[in-house]
Motif scaffolding. Structure first.
Motif, PDB file in Angstrom:
ATOM      1  N   LYS A  25       0.843  -1.208   0.000  1.00  0.00           N
ATOM      2  CA  LYS A  25       0.000   0.000   0.000  1.00  0.00           C
ATOM      3  C   LYS A  25       0.878   1.259   0.000  1.00  0.00           C
ATOM      4  N   LYS A  59       2.404   1.648  -3.423  1.00  0.00           N
ATOM      5  CA  LYS A  59       1.410   2.149  -4.377  1.00  0.00           C
ATOM      6  C   LYS A  59       1.256   3.663  -4.242  1.00  0.00           C
ATOM      7  N   GLU A  60       1.169   4.160  -3.009  1.00  0.00           N
ATOM      8  CA  GLU A  60       1.076   5.604  -2.783  1.00  0.00           C
ATOM      9  C   GLU A  60       2.340   6.311  -3.274  1.00  0.00           C
ATOM     10  N   GLU A  67       0.762  -6.595  -6.913  1.00  0.00           N
ATOM     11  CA  GLU A  67       1.201  -7.013  -5.586  1.00  0.00           C
ATOM     12  C   GLU A  67       1.828  -8.405  -5.604  1.00  0.00           C
TER      13      GLU A  67
END
Length: 72
Positions: free
Chosen positions: A50, A53-54, A68
């Motif tokens: 996560k 991804k950010e 992922e």
């Protein structure tokens, strides 16, 4: 010689505190173990997908975000 006893006590206290710090309480090894996922573009280590991804959306918006499953 009143100061002699105080000086000795201060030296003993300093030695004890130095011994307490000597063991080392660094968390760098634990931090490095937790940072397992690397950004494929800039090699920035992250802890979770996560976060990666950010990071990719903010720093590398033109690059596609890898799935992922490629980090498992």
């Amino acid at each position: 010689m009143a100061r002699g006893k105080q000086k000795e006590q201060a030296r003993d206290k300093a030695q004890k505190s130095a011994e307490a710090r000597k063991g080392g309480k660094s968390q760098l090894a634990a931090r490095d173990a937790g940072l397992k996922i690397m950004c494929p573009v800039c090699k920035n280590p992250t802890s979770h997908y996560k976060v990666l991804k950010e990071h990719m959306e903010a720093k590398h918006p033109k690059e596609p975000v890898p799935p992922e499953s490629s980090f498992q």
